[in-house]
Design a protein around this motif. Structure first.
Motif, PDB file in Angstrom:
ATOM      1  N   VAL A 169       0.890  -1.233  -0.150  1.00 31.58           N
ATOM      2  CA  VAL A 169      -0.084  -0.100   0.067  1.00 31.58           C
ATOM      3  C   VAL A 169       0.821   1.258  -0.080  1.00 31.58           C
ATOM      4  CG1 VAL A 169      -1.761   1.295   0.955  1.00 31.58           C
ATOM      5  CG2 VAL A 169      -1.817  -0.991   1.348  1.00 31.58           C
TER       6      VAL A 169
ATOM      7  N   GLN B 271      -6.942   4.477  -9.065  1.00 30.97           N
ATOM      8  CA  GLN B 271      -7.040   3.176  -9.683  1.00 30.97           C
ATOM      9  C   GLN B 271      -6.693   3.336 -11.200  1.00 30.97           C
ATOM     10  OE1 GLN B 271     -10.716   1.705  -8.870  1.00 30.97           O
ATOM     11  NE2 GLN B 271     -10.550   1.257  -6.799  1.00 30.97           N
TER      12      GLN B 271
ATOM     13  N   TYR C  65      -1.712  -1.036  -3.983  1.00 27.67           N
ATOM     14  CA  TYR C  65      -2.916  -0.247  -3.725  1.00 27.67           C
ATOM     15  C   TYR C  65      -2.295   1.282  -3.311  1.00 27.67           C
ATOM     16  CZ  TYR C  65      -4.561  -4.815  -3.166  1.00 27.67           C
ATOM     17  OH  TYR C  65      -4.436  -6.503  -3.172  1.00 27.67           O
TER      18      TYR C  65
ATOM     19  N   CYS D   2      -2.962   5.202  -2.101  1.00 27.50           N
ATOM     20  CA  CYS D   2      -3.936   5.909  -1.341  1.00 27.50           C
ATOM     21  C   CYS D   2      -3.686   7.595  -1.582  1.00 27.50           C
ATOM     22  CB  CYS D   2      -3.683   5.883   0.242  1.00 27.50           C
ATOM     23  SG  CYS D   2      -4.147   4.333   0.914  1.00 27.50           S
TER      24      CYS D   2
ATOM     25  N   ILE E 243      -9.598  -0.616   0.102  1.00 30.19           N
ATOM     26  CA  ILE E 243      -8.580  -1.129   0.042  1.00 30.19           C
ATOM     27  C   ILE E 243      -8.256  -2.379   0.964  1.00 30.19           C
ATOM     28  CG2 ILE E 243      -5.833  -0.984   0.583  1.00 30.19           C
ATOM     29  CD1 ILE E 243      -6.052   1.996  -0.416  1.00 30.19           C
TER      30      ILE E 243
ATOM     31  N   LYS F 258      -9.999  -5.487  -0.453  1.00 28.13           N
ATOM     32  CA  LYS F 258      -9.209  -6.143  -1.750  1.00 28.13           C
ATOM     33  C   LYS F 258      -8.332  -6.992  -1.061  1.00 28.13           C
ATOM     34  CE  LYS F 258      -9.931  -2.359  -4.501  1.00 28.13           C
ATOM     35  NZ  LYS F 258      -9.574  -1.014  -5.573  1.00 28.13           N
TER      36      LYS F 258
END
Length: 636
Positions: A422, A549, A558, A560, A579, A582
């Motif tokens: 992330v 995305q 992912y 942010c 997130i 997922k």
């Protein structure tokens, strides 16, 4: 934990300590994932951070410094067969732009009436040539990584021990020098003019010098982003559900104000406020209560206005100008051309939150909004998360066949395996991003003032002020005024945050509002208004306009975004939950953490609660039963 001692394998690696990243870290750690949480900065929360006054001066200086260009190192020697490298970029400093500082107080003319001789010596030290640099405060990556030994974020009290008195003195000079060289077209002669005006027009008001702001700098906690917490909003619900609320304290926002016809007025929003209001006639009070009651449930009459302006709907309800103004700008907090269904949804949300904890729908965290990301970091650390500031990730190692990130290479060249990664948006290289849409920005101003915009019986008011557009095409401005009891400013001062969508620079967008509502050298006939002692203007990227995305990234990476321009925190919490789902679609998002006395440390030093233990035992029993059934079937 020191950087060289980092384990070589984690389930989730997270880069950036903003609110969304911190919530994901806490949620993953709570359900048993091994989490490594990194940030190249020396402080938590990224653009959600709060600073002491001296810390903010250092941050301002760092924003003006040109970051040295770094050579891209070749990490191909760490590649295994079937892998490729994806390099991350250095965080984009362009997320903060057009930074300008103004200081409207001069220690030379006021310090004698406030300080003793000993204090004057302290003030003299604050004028020594500044030598605080990023290297001194943050050190280089290698040394900083050795010094950083963090398994749990520093709590609020640690903020007051981050800087030595000598650094505070340097910070004072930094603020003065910034005021001088960032004003641009503003003449330096403006500064002394204000002191004469203040002394003549407000002889009884306690005068505060710049030296005093620096000396009391640790009493300030100044947020980079200005938001409030809806009492039944997604953030408060999550804090309660997860028990993270135990790590922070909160205060009620005590009143909602609006700027109208050159004056600041209190908005009657609760039943008690409506009937106590002197601004509304008896007929207006009845109409307002009838309208608010009718808004709770959606009706066919309301649906007939879908797609039409909310202001048109309010006019057709036979509401006068007073009520239209309060409902549109201070309760729904929308513009005149906002669709009716959106305006009604905002009004209902306001009403649902009203009276839950106090007389308004809003809460504010003591010590500032920067506490909230740190609260979730604490929860992550309690459940085994590993933290390392001043530490970053240089590149990702990706499996060519599956297009999944297998590992990361940190700033010390260590390969760390992970199942998910992330990352804060600013670390993603431009060439990897989806075709960019025009970046939206927020205009921000932070003021330190010597009084409230609407003095009342109590000097401990926390106020939300809505400033509607003055003319067609101009901006609506949201203002939050914080008193010393929020632990965000020193006694005798108020901390004021102004926010709006950007059209030009923050100074161009917000300066007209500041001069109308406060006493500055440029104000006309505003001697009765509170005086601005110090102010900061800057533009910040609007996180709601950042695409997270569709980038050219591995499927288990992912992204942010940063803070958005909304008053609440719905955008960040929704992003964090998305997130998490997922990563772990079958797990509960931030289940309640056990009370400290209920925590059990098992043989592997992992944290569990009685509920977790029972669940684990049931799962083991079920697996044993299934195994016995399979054995019986085999024997038959």
């Amino acid at each position: 934990m020191a950087a060289e001692d980092l384990p070589s394998e984690f389930d989730v690696v997270i880069l950036g300590t903003g609110l969304a990243e911190s919530v994901v870290a806490a949620a993953c750690s709570r359900v048993g994932q091994r989490v490594l949480h990194l940030d190249r900065r020396s402080y938590y929360a990224a653009n959600w951070a709060s600073f002491t006054f001296n810390g903010l001066l250092t941050w301002i200086e760092q924003q003006h410094e040109e970051s040295p260009s770094e050579e891209v190192q070749d990490w191909s020697s760490l590649l295994e067969e079937g892998e490729e490298l994806i390099y991350l970029s250095k965080p984009d400093s362009a997320s903060i732009t057009n930074l300008q500082v103004f200081c409207f107080i001069s220690p030379e003319t006021q310090v004698s009436s406030v300080f003793s001789e000993e204090d004057e010596e302290d003030e003299a030290q604050s004028h020594d040539p500044p030598n605080t640099t990023e290297e001194e405060t943050g050190a280089d990556d290698e040394n900083a990584a050795k010094e950083t030994s963090e398994t749990e974020p520093a709590d609020s009290n640690d903020k007051e021990t981050k800087e030595e008195p000598e650094e505070a003195a340097d910070g004072g000079e930094d603020g003065q020098s910034q005021a001088a060289h960032t004003q641009g077209e503003e003449p330096e002669g403006d500064q002394p003019c204000l002191h004469a005006t203040q002394s003549q027009s407000e002889p009884t008001r306690k005068q505060i010098s710049y030296a005093q702001l620096v000396k009391e700098g640790r009493r300030f906690n100044i947020d980079l982003v200005s938001k409030l917490m809806y009492s039944r909003g997604s953030l408060v619900n999550l804090l309660i559900k997860s028990n993270v609320s135990r790590y922070a304290e909160f205060k009620n926002v005590t009143r909602i104000l609006t700027y109208r016809h050159g004056n600041v007025e209190q908005v009657p929003c609760s039943r008690a406020d409506v009937f106590a209001s002197r601004q509304l006639s008896v007929v207006e009070k009845r109409k307002l209560m009838r309208f608010l009651t009718s808004c709770v449930e959606e009706t066919e009459e309301q649906q007939a206005y879908n797609g039409r302006p909310y202001l048109e709907f309010l006019r057709d309800q036979q509401l006068g100008d007073n009520l239209q103004h309060f409902l549109l700008h201070s309760i729904a907090m929308v513009t005149e051309d906002t669709a009716t269904e959106v305006g009604l949804a905002s009004t209902r949300h306001f009403l649902r939150c009203l009276g839950h904890y106090g007389n308004t729908p809003f809460l504010f965290p003591v010590y500032g909004l920067g506490e909230i990301p740190q609260c979730f970091c604490r929860m992550c650390a309690v459940f085994g998360g590993v933290y390392c500031l001043r530490h970053s990730v240089h590149c990702l190692l990706v499996n060519k066949d599956t297009n999944r990130c297998k590992a990361v290479i940190d700033s010390r060249g260590q390969r760390i395996s992970c199942s998910h990664f992330v990352v804060e948006d600013s670390y993603v290289a431009t060439e990897r991003k989806k075709v960019a849409t025009p970046t939206r920005s927020l205009s921000r101003a932070v003021l330190i003032t010597d009084g409230s915009v609407l003095p009342g019986d109590s000097d401990q008011q926390v106020s939300l002020v809505t400033v509607p557009p003055v003319a067609a095409g101009s901006l609506a401005v949201r203002m939050v005024e914080l008193c010393p009891s929020t632990m965000t400013c020193m006694p005798g001062t108020y901390l004021v945050h102004l926010t709006c969508q950007s059209v030009g620079s923050a100074y161009e967008d917000l300066f007209p509002v500041v001069t109308r509502m406060f006493h500055t050298p440029e104000s006309c006939n505003q001697e009765k208004r509170p005086s601005v002692l110090w102010c900061l203007y800057f533009n910040m990227v609007d996180g709601a306009g950042v695409e997270v995305q569709g980038h050219d990234l591995p499927s288990n990476v992912y992204v942010c975004s940063g803070p958005d321009g909304g008053l609440g925190h719905e955008h960040a919490i929704k992003q964090a939950e998305s997130i998490f789902q997922k990563i772990l679609p079958e797990e509960d998002f931030c289940p309640p953490a056990p009370n400290p006395e209920d925590i059990i440390y098992d043989g592997e030093n992992t944290v569990t609660s009685p509920g977790d233990k029972e669940e684990k035992e049931k799962k083991e029993e079920k697996e044993k039963e299934q195994q016995k059934e399979q054995e019986l079937q085999t024997e038959e």
